[in-house]
Design a protein around this motif. Structure first.
Motif, PDB file in Angstrom:
ATOM      1  N   GLU A  63       0.833  -1.206   0.000  1.00 24.56           N
ATOM      2  CA  GLU A  63       0.000   0.000   0.000  1.00 24.56           C
ATOM      3  C   GLU A  63       0.869   1.259   0.000  1.00 24.56           C
ATOM      4  O   GLU A  63       0.639   2.200  -0.769  1.00 24.56           O
ATOM      5  N   PHE A  64       1.891   1.263   0.853  1.00 21.09           N
ATOM      6  CA  PHE A  64       2.811   2.403   0.901  1.00 21.09           C
ATOM      7  C   PHE A  64       3.522   2.588  -0.431  1.00 21.09           C
ATOM      8  O   PHE A  64       3.601   3.697  -0.969  1.00 21.09           O
ATOM      9  N   ALA A  65       4.028   1.488  -0.982  1.00 23.58           N
ATOM     10  CA  ALA A  65       4.813   1.571  -2.220  1.00 23.58           C
ATOM     11  C   ALA A  65       3.984   2.071  -3.390  1.00 23.58           C
ATOM     12  O   ALA A  65       4.526   2.678  -4.329  1.00 23.58           O
ATOM     13  N   ALA A  66       2.662   1.837  -3.361  1.00 19.98           N
ATOM     14  CA  ALA A  66       1.801   2.199  -4.484  1.00 19.98           C
ATOM     15  C   ALA A  66       1.204   3.591  -4.362  1.00 19.98           C
ATOM     16  O   ALA A  66       0.476   4.030  -5.265  1.00 19.98           O
ATOM     17  N   PHE A  73      11.473   6.809   2.929  1.00 25.48           N
ATOM     18  CA  PHE A  73      11.408   5.736   3.921  1.00 25.48           C
ATOM     19  C   PHE A  73      12.756   5.517   4.585  1.00 25.48           C
ATOM     20  O   PHE A  73      13.806   5.941   4.087  1.00 25.48           O
ATOM     21  N   ALA A  74      12.716   4.838   5.720  1.00 26.93           N
ATOM     22  CA  ALA A  74      13.887   4.256   6.366  1.00 26.93           C
ATOM     23  C   ALA A  74      13.446   2.942   6.979  1.00 26.93           C
ATOM     24  O   ALA A  74      12.261   2.766   7.293  1.00 26.93           O
ATOM     25  N   VAL A  75      14.396   2.017   7.147  1.00 25.84           N
ATOM     26  CA  VAL A  75      14.052   0.664   7.595  1.00 25.84           C
ATOM     27  C   VAL A  75      14.604   0.436   9.003  1.00 25.84           C
ATOM     28  O   VAL A  75      15.817   0.333   9.201  1.00 25.84           O
ATOM     29  N   ALA A  76      13.698   0.357   9.974  1.00 25.69           N
ATOM     30  CA  ALA A  76      14.070   0.132  11.370  1.00 25.69           C
ATOM     31  C   ALA A  76      13.935  -1.348  11.707  1.00 25.69           C
ATOM     32  O   ALA A  76      13.161  -1.748  12.577  1.00 25.69           O
ATOM     33  N   VAL A  77      14.691  -2.157  10.995  1.00 27.03           N
ATOM     34  CA  VAL A  77      14.723  -3.614  11.191  1.00 27.03           C
ATOM     35  C   VAL A  77      16.180  -3.995  11.369  1.00 27.03           C
ATOM     36  O   VAL A  77      17.006  -3.728  10.490  1.00 27.03           O
ATOM     37  N   GLU A  88      15.474  -2.920  -0.941  1.00 22.93           N
ATOM     38  CA  GLU A  88      15.575  -3.129  -2.385  1.00 22.93           C
ATOM     39  C   GLU A  88      14.195  -3.191  -3.040  1.00 22.93           C
ATOM     40  O   GLU A  88      14.015  -2.691  -4.158  1.00 22.93           O
ATOM     41  N   ARG A  89      13.224  -3.772  -2.347  1.00 25.07           N
ATOM     42  CA  ARG A  89      11.862  -3.771  -2.903  1.00 25.07           C
ATOM     43  C   ARG A  89      11.315  -2.346  -3.035  1.00 25.07           C
ATOM     44  O   ARG A  89      10.750  -1.972  -4.064  1.00 25.07           O
ATOM     45  N   LEU A  90      11.507  -1.554  -1.983  1.00 24.49           N
ATOM     46  CA  LEU A  90      10.975  -0.196  -2.006  1.00 24.49           C
ATOM     47  C   LEU A  90      11.719   0.684  -3.006  1.00 24.49           C
ATOM     48  O   LEU A  90      11.105   1.491  -3.718  1.00 24.49           O
ATOM     49  N   GLU A  91      13.030   0.515  -3.077  1.00 21.03           N
ATOM     50  CA  GLU A  91      13.786   1.317  -4.039  1.00 21.03           C
ATOM     51  C   GLU A  91      13.411   0.944  -5.476  1.00 21.03           C
ATOM     52  O   GLU A  91      13.359   1.810  -6.361  1.00 21.03           O
ATOM     53  N   SER A  92      13.102  -0.323  -5.708  1.00 18.43           N
ATOM     54  CA  SER A  92      12.676  -0.724  -7.054  1.00 18.43           C
ATOM     55  C   SER A  92      11.309  -0.145  -7.397  1.00 18.43           C
ATOM     56  O   SER A  92      10.970  -0.001  -8.576  1.00 18.43           O
ATOM     57  N   PRO A 115      22.762   7.029   1.795  1.00 19.71           N
ATOM     58  CA  PRO A 115      21.334   7.151   2.095  1.00 19.71           C
ATOM     59  C   PRO A 115      20.789   5.978   2.912  1.00 19.71           C
ATOM     60  O   PRO A 115      21.238   4.847   2.809  1.00 19.71           O
ATOM     61  N   GLY A 116      19.763   6.306   3.713  1.00 20.70           N
ATOM     62  CA  GLY A 116      19.023   5.296   4.450  1.00 20.70           C
ATOM     63  C   GLY A 116      19.506   5.032   5.851  1.00 20.70           C
ATOM     64  O   GLY A 116      18.929   4.207   6.554  1.00 20.70           O
TER      65      GLY A 116
END
Length: 217
Positions: A63-66, A73-77, A88-92, A115-116
């Motif tokens: 939903e976010f990507a679309a 974004f940033a990934v807190a994982v 990589e999914r989000l950047e694509s 970045p990120g």
């Protein structure tokens, strides 16, 4: 959330690390109005989609990507491999990674940060250090002068990397670990909590203890 042309920021991961990260995300965004993100456009992205965490809506990743907006974004994982796959999914999908630096963190002007990165309160990136994409530097961690740090590296709270260390992609450094100056830490290695690393670590190795010794490969 209705679609809009206004920018939206998604913090990926609504677990413990995400909830710790969100306060300095809000502060960073408030300090950078040029980003064009209102506080009500700051969301979590997680499997708990449709709920709220800490007053922030949780969206599903797809939903976010679309969304029809600029998506930052940033990934807190913490796990490097999981963080890489998500990024990589989000950047694509043409989402843009945002570097977030807590107000009390220090990144000296000669350091280079890709970045990120998520650089938490009281973390330090020192002179002429270079860190790769999507670094997580937890609270009170430090990377000293002239270090070269790869992509998707995680530093636990109070981890200390001394000068001139070379760290490969996807390395995990546990809370309170200490790495002696000038060493090489191979890609995918895991440094256990509180380990004192006094010699090079091979790619994919796990080391623990003081002095740190390999326990798995």
């Amino acid at each position: 959330m209705a679609r809009s042309s206004q920018a939206i920021f998604g913090l990926i991961g609504a677990g413990g690390h995400g909830r710790e990260t969100m306060p300095f995300v809000r502060a960073h965004i408030a300090a950078h109005p040029d980003l064009g993100i209102d506080v009500d456009r700051v969301v979590f992205v997680d499997r708990q989609a449709g709920t709220a965490v800490g007053g922030h809506l949780v969206l599903a990743e797809d939903e976010f990507a679309a969304m029809d907006a600029e998506r930052l974004f940033a990934v807190a994982v913490g796990q490097p491999a999981v963080r890489r796959a998500i990024a990589e999914r989000l950047e694509s999908a043409r989402c843009r990674a945002l570097t977030l630096i807590a107000r009390t963190a220090t990144v000296v002007d000669s350091a280079r940060v890709a970045p990120g990165a998520l650089i938490a309160p009281y973390a330090l990136i020192n002179a002429d250090a270079s860190v790769g994409r999507h670094l997580i530097a937890n609270a009170h961690s430090s990377i000293a002068h002239d270090c070269l740090v790869g992509d998707f590296v995680t530093l636990g709270p109070r981890a200390c990397v001394n000068g001139g260390v070379r760290i490969g992609d996807g390395v995990e450094i546990g809370a309170g670990a200490l790495i002696r100056q000038g060493l090489s830490i191979g890609a995918g290695a895991v440094i256990g909590m509180g380990a004192v690393v006094v010699k090079d670590v091979a790619p994919g190795a796990t080391v623990v203890g003081n002095p740190a010794r390999e326990v798995a490969r």
